[in-house]
Write a protein that holds these residues in place. Structure first.
Motif, PDB file in Angstrom:
ATOM      1  N   PHE A  71       0.827  -1.204   0.000  1.00 56.95           N
ATOM      2  CA  PHE A  71       0.000   0.000   0.000  1.00 56.95           C
ATOM      3  C   PHE A  71       0.869   1.266   0.000  1.00 56.95           C
ATOM      4  CE2 PHE A  71      -2.181   3.387   2.323  1.00 56.95           C
ATOM      5  CZ  PHE A  71      -3.417   3.436   1.722  1.00 56.95           C
ATOM      6  N   ALA A  72       1.860   1.307   0.892  1.00 60.98           N
ATOM      7  CA  ALA A  72       2.735   2.482   0.993  1.00 60.98           C
ATOM      8  C   ALA A  72       3.547   2.668  -0.281  1.00 60.98           C
ATOM      9  CB  ALA A  72       3.653   2.335   2.199  1.00 60.98           C
ATOM     10  N   PHE A  73       4.041   1.563  -0.847  1.00 62.22           N
ATOM     11  CA  PHE A  73       4.806   1.660  -2.091  1.00 62.22           C
ATOM     12  C   PHE A  73       3.962   2.231  -3.220  1.00 62.22           C
ATOM     13  CE2 PHE A  73       5.108  -0.710  -6.129  1.00 62.22           C
ATOM     14  CZ  PHE A  73       6.180  -0.029  -6.685  1.00 62.22           C
ATOM     15  N   LEU A  74       2.750   1.710  -3.394  1.00 66.33           N
ATOM     16  CA  LEU A  74       1.906   2.167  -4.493  1.00 66.33           C
ATOM     17  C   LEU A  74       1.504   3.629  -4.331  1.00 66.33           C
ATOM     18  CD1 LEU A  74      -0.368  -0.954  -5.075  1.00 66.33           C
ATOM     19  CD2 LEU A  74       1.368  -0.026  -6.621  1.00 66.33           C
ATOM     20  N   ARG A  75       1.335   4.089  -3.099  1.00 69.15           N
ATOM     21  CA  ARG A  75       0.996   5.492  -2.881  1.00 69.15           C
ATOM     22  C   ARG A  75       2.130   6.397  -3.356  1.00 69.15           C
ATOM     23  NH1 ARG A  75      -0.076   6.045   2.857  1.00 69.15           N
ATOM     24  NH2 ARG A  75       2.190   5.909   3.016  1.00 69.15           N
ATOM     25  N   VAL A  76       3.373   6.075  -2.946  1.00 71.78           N
ATOM     26  CA  VAL A  76       4.512   6.910  -3.339  1.00 71.78           C
ATOM     27  C   VAL A  76       4.819   6.726  -4.824  1.00 71.78           C
ATOM     28  CG1 VAL A  76       6.925   7.456  -2.853  1.00 71.78           C
ATOM     29  CG2 VAL A  76       5.422   6.757  -0.994  1.00 71.78           C
ATOM     30  N   PHE A  77       4.633   5.515  -5.335  1.00 75.28           N
ATOM     31  CA  PHE A  77       4.793   5.271  -6.774  1.00 75.28           C
ATOM     32  C   PHE A  77       3.810   6.147  -7.546  1.00 75.28           C
ATOM     33  CE2 PHE A  77       4.849   2.008 -10.388  1.00 75.28           C
ATOM     34  CZ  PHE A  77       6.119   2.394 -10.802  1.00 75.28           C
ATOM     35  N   GLY A  78       2.620   6.320  -6.990  1.00 77.20           N
ATOM     36  CA  GLY A  78       1.636   7.206  -7.606  1.00 77.20           C
ATOM     37  C   GLY A  78       2.100   8.657  -7.622  1.00 77.20           C
ATOM     38  N   TRP A  79       2.837   9.068  -6.584  1.00 77.28           N
ATOM     39  CA  TRP A  79       3.365  10.436  -6.573  1.00 77.28           C
ATOM     40  C   TRP A  79       4.253  10.687  -7.797  1.00 77.28           C
ATOM     41  CZ3 TRP A  79       5.337  11.096  -0.803  1.00 77.28           C
ATOM     42  CH2 TRP A  79       4.237  11.058   0.056  1.00 77.28           C
ATOM     43  N   VAL A  80       5.100   9.713  -8.118  1.00 74.85           N
ATOM     44  CA  VAL A  80       6.012   9.884  -9.263  1.00 74.85           C
ATOM     45  C   VAL A  80       5.221   9.986 -10.561  1.00 74.85           C
ATOM     46  CG1 VAL A  80       7.943   8.875 -10.524  1.00 74.85           C
ATOM     47  CG2 VAL A  80       7.834   8.647  -8.028  1.00 74.85           C
ATOM     48  N   TRP A  81       4.241   9.094 -10.730  1.00 77.02           N
ATOM     49  CA  TRP A  81       3.406   9.153 -11.933  1.00 77.02           C
ATOM     50  C   TRP A  81       2.565  10.430 -11.944  1.00 77.02           C
ATOM     51  CZ3 TRP A  81       3.770   6.210 -16.157  1.00 77.02           C
ATOM     52  CH2 TRP A  81       4.453   4.998 -16.056  1.00 77.02           C
ATOM     53  N   GLY A  82       2.274  10.980 -10.764  1.00 74.74           N
ATOM     54  CA  GLY A  82       1.509  12.216 -10.677  1.00 74.74           C
ATOM     55  C   GLY A  82       2.275  13.434 -11.148  1.00 74.74           C
ATOM     56  N   ILE A  83       3.564  13.273 -11.371  1.00 73.10           N
ATOM     57  CA  ILE A  83       4.359  14.326 -12.008  1.00 73.10           C
ATOM     58  C   ILE A  83       4.604  13.978 -13.476  1.00 73.10           C
ATOM     59  CG2 ILE A  83       6.598  15.501 -12.026  1.00 73.10           C
ATOM     60  CD1 ILE A  83       6.713  15.167  -9.018  1.00 73.10           C
ATOM     61  N   SER A  84       4.924  12.703 -13.742  1.00 78.10           N
ATOM     62  CA  SER A  84       5.287  12.295 -15.103  1.00 78.10           C
ATOM     63  C   SER A  84       4.127  12.421 -16.084  1.00 78.10           C
ATOM     64  CB  SER A  84       5.790  10.841 -15.091  1.00 78.10           C
ATOM     65  OG  SER A  84       6.948  10.721 -14.305  1.00 78.10           O
ATOM     66  N   ILE A  85       2.946  11.904 -15.729  1.00 75.87           N
ATOM     67  CA  ILE A  85       1.824  11.923 -16.673  1.00 75.87           C
ATOM     68  C   ILE A  85       1.374  13.349 -17.006  1.00 75.87           C
ATOM     69  CG2 ILE A  85      -0.600  11.271 -17.013  1.00 75.87           C
ATOM     70  CD1 ILE A  85      -0.024   8.701 -15.519  1.00 75.87           C
TER      71      ILE A  85
END
Length: 545
Positions: A426-440
């Motif tokens: 859960f914690a990994f996917l949340r922070v992984f989402g942060w990165v995609w939230g800049i890239s996309i």
């Protein structure tokens, strides 16, 4: 029918409970049962310590943004921006599933103390850096410590309160991470004006106080292995290597793409391809008989509610960073405000997320259901983003509602023995989402800006703003330096690009809304059945082991 204990912290932590079969579902708990939790001083001191360290840990992910020009000038590291800014996120993201497994093997207390110590050590190294390599090393250590802090904080809360109560406390404490991320650049900029080293040194007294409190009050149950050899033999070494190396490769591609190198460059494509292939190989290994104790057990994805909630968690993290990153661009590039005013203008969003997160947790505790909260949150987000003039309070309310309320849905179908592994994921996917939230949104913004550049008559100005350079020029000073006609044309292109950025965000929010239909209602457990938790003192004064 299980009855609610008078004190949910009266833990039944037998080895039988701790090793519950992954196939077992949650116990059948009546939805009409009320919660009468009683907590002592240790509980509240632990919660206070966790709230403080989580806020500073999350803040350090972005605190360097505004301070970077000052640091870069003194340490001569202008060309290393991508590494300085992102080594923290890289380190904190990749270690989280492994931290979850280590917490199962070695307990919660020691890994938490080590994580806070690593965060403090990294802060000291970064604050005393005399060159860029030393700064990057310090930031990387801080990231590892931060990754451990985030996972273990959620895990400790889950050990202290029942599933029904968790949303309330998680929303209150981990909502601080949602506050720390957007406040990081503001605080970093203010500290950098006085002395940039205090951007990092500020963590030292905070960690010292937190460590002291945790040493005294964080006394949790744990049944250790018979020997260190047996304990270390349980670690998923090869799976951890595959996961960390493949996710690092993917993150490098996402971070460098469109900033340091164009997306078509082999330096971006190769890490992405190798990372995806490595990630696929990781899941094959975790599913195989060779892996005795996976860091991410495959069976946690076998339940549709858990799998759906994990995806919703990823989207929620992505939308949080999406909004935090691009609201200032909107204020400066479309409304032509100054960087300072843009920082002030984003405060309504920043300050409203946490109360909404707390409210969502309280609603889950009161009503014992999560799907209506998810539907409401993502529906509000879709409407607010679709209006493209991003209504801050609506978006903040949307993100606040689903930011932490997805965790009860992840855990509800799983036995308590799976909590650590599920929380690491859960914690990994949340922070992984942060990165995609800049890239996309960056890809969308650059594509739309380049598409509409022909609306600017001045060829030299078009050359200045092409291929992502428009980020750096989204400022009041630059726009006011243009002629009236050039400024109107440029602002129009910024507005068109931002409109598409918000519309794509609305699409993700709408997709998440419909995904909620895949969740099932699972009654949230109101009893606490775990091998971990606060040590209960015997009447004679000794701790119950």
């Amino acid at each position: 029918m299980a009855s609610l204990q008078a004190d949910p912290l009266q833990i039944t932590g037998s080895s039988e409970n701790a090793t519950q079969s992954p196939k077992e579902g949650p116990q059948d708990i009546s939805e009409d049962e009320t919660i009468t939790a009683k907590h002592d001083l240790s509980f509240y001191m632990i919660m206070f310590s966790l709230a403080v360290v989580v806020f500073f840990s999350a803040m350090d992910a972005t605190i360097i943004v505004a301070a970077f020009p000052t640091i870069s000038h003194e340490l001569h590291g202008g060309d290393k921006y991508a590494w300085i800014a992102n080594c923290f996120v890289l380190a904190s993201t990749t270690v989280q599933p492994l931290i979850g497994q280590l917490a199962n093997i070695f307990g919660r207390r020691n890994p938490m103390l080590i994580s806070v110590s690593l965060f403090a050590l990294g802060s000291g190294i970064a604050g005393g850096a005399t060159n860029i390599a030393m700064l990057i090393a310090g930031r990387t250590l801080m990231g590892i410590g931060s990754g451990g802090i985030m996972v273990l904080t959620e895990l400790i809360i889950c050990d202290l309160v029942s599933l029904r109560e968790r949303g309330k406390y998680l929303g209150l404490i981990l909502g601080g991470s949602g506050l720390g991320v957007p406040l990081g650049p503001v605080i970093g900029g203010a500290l950098a004006q006085a002395n940039w080293r205090w951007v990092f040194y500020i963590n030292l007294p905070v960690c010292a106080v937190t460590l002291a409190l945790l040493v005294v009050f964080l006394r949790l149950r744990h049944t250790p292995e018979a020997s260190w050899k047996l304990a270390f033999a349980r670690i998923d070494y090869f799976g951890s290597f595959l996961f960390i190396s493949s996710i690092t490769s993917i993150l490098l591609g996402l971070i460098l793409g469109g900033t340091v190198f164009p997306w078509s460059s082999w330096r971006v494509v190769l890490p992405l391809v190798l990372g995806v292939a490595g990630w696929a190989l990781f899941h094959v290994f975790e599913y195989s008989s060779w892996c005795k104790e996976p860091i991410i057990p495959p069976h946690i994805f076998g339940n549709s509610t858990t799998s759906t909630a994990l995806i919703l968690n990823f989207i929620s993290g992505m939308l949080l960073e999406w909004t935090t990153f691009f609201l200032p661009v909107y204020f400066m590039g479309v409304l032509t405000t100054s960087p300072l005013k843009a920082g002030v203008d984003i405060l309504p969003f920043t300050l409203f997320v946490v109360p909404c997160s707390v409210v969502s947790g309280a609603l889950i505790t009161i009503y014992g259901t999560y799907r209506p909260i998810h539907w409401t949150g993502f529906a509000i987000g879709a409407i607010a983003y679709a209006a493209w003039i991003c209504f801050q309070l609506l978006v903040a309310g949307s993100i606040g509602l689903h930011m932490m309320s997805t965790l009860p849905a992840v855990l509800a179908p799983l036995p308590e023995s799976d909590v650590a592994a599920a929380l690491g994921t859960f914690a990994f996917l949340r922070v992984f989402g942060w990165v995609w939230g800049i890239s996309i949104p960056s890809i969308v913004f650059n594509g739309q800006f380049n598409k509409n550049l022909s609306q600017i008559d001045n060829e030299a100005l078009r050359a200045t703003l092409v291929n992502g350079a428009s980020y750096g020029y989204a400022s009041q000073g630059f726009l006011l330096s243009l002629t009236k006609k050039e400024r109107e044309q440029t602002v129009k292109v910024y507005a068109q690009a931002m409109k598409t950025v918000w519309q794509v965000a609305a699409t993700f929010s709408a997709v998440a809304f419909f995904m909620v239909f895949l969740e099932k209602h699972v009654v949230l457990r109101t009893e606490l059945n775990t091998a971990f938790g606060i040590e209960q003192k015997k009447k004679g004064g000794g701790a119950e082991v």
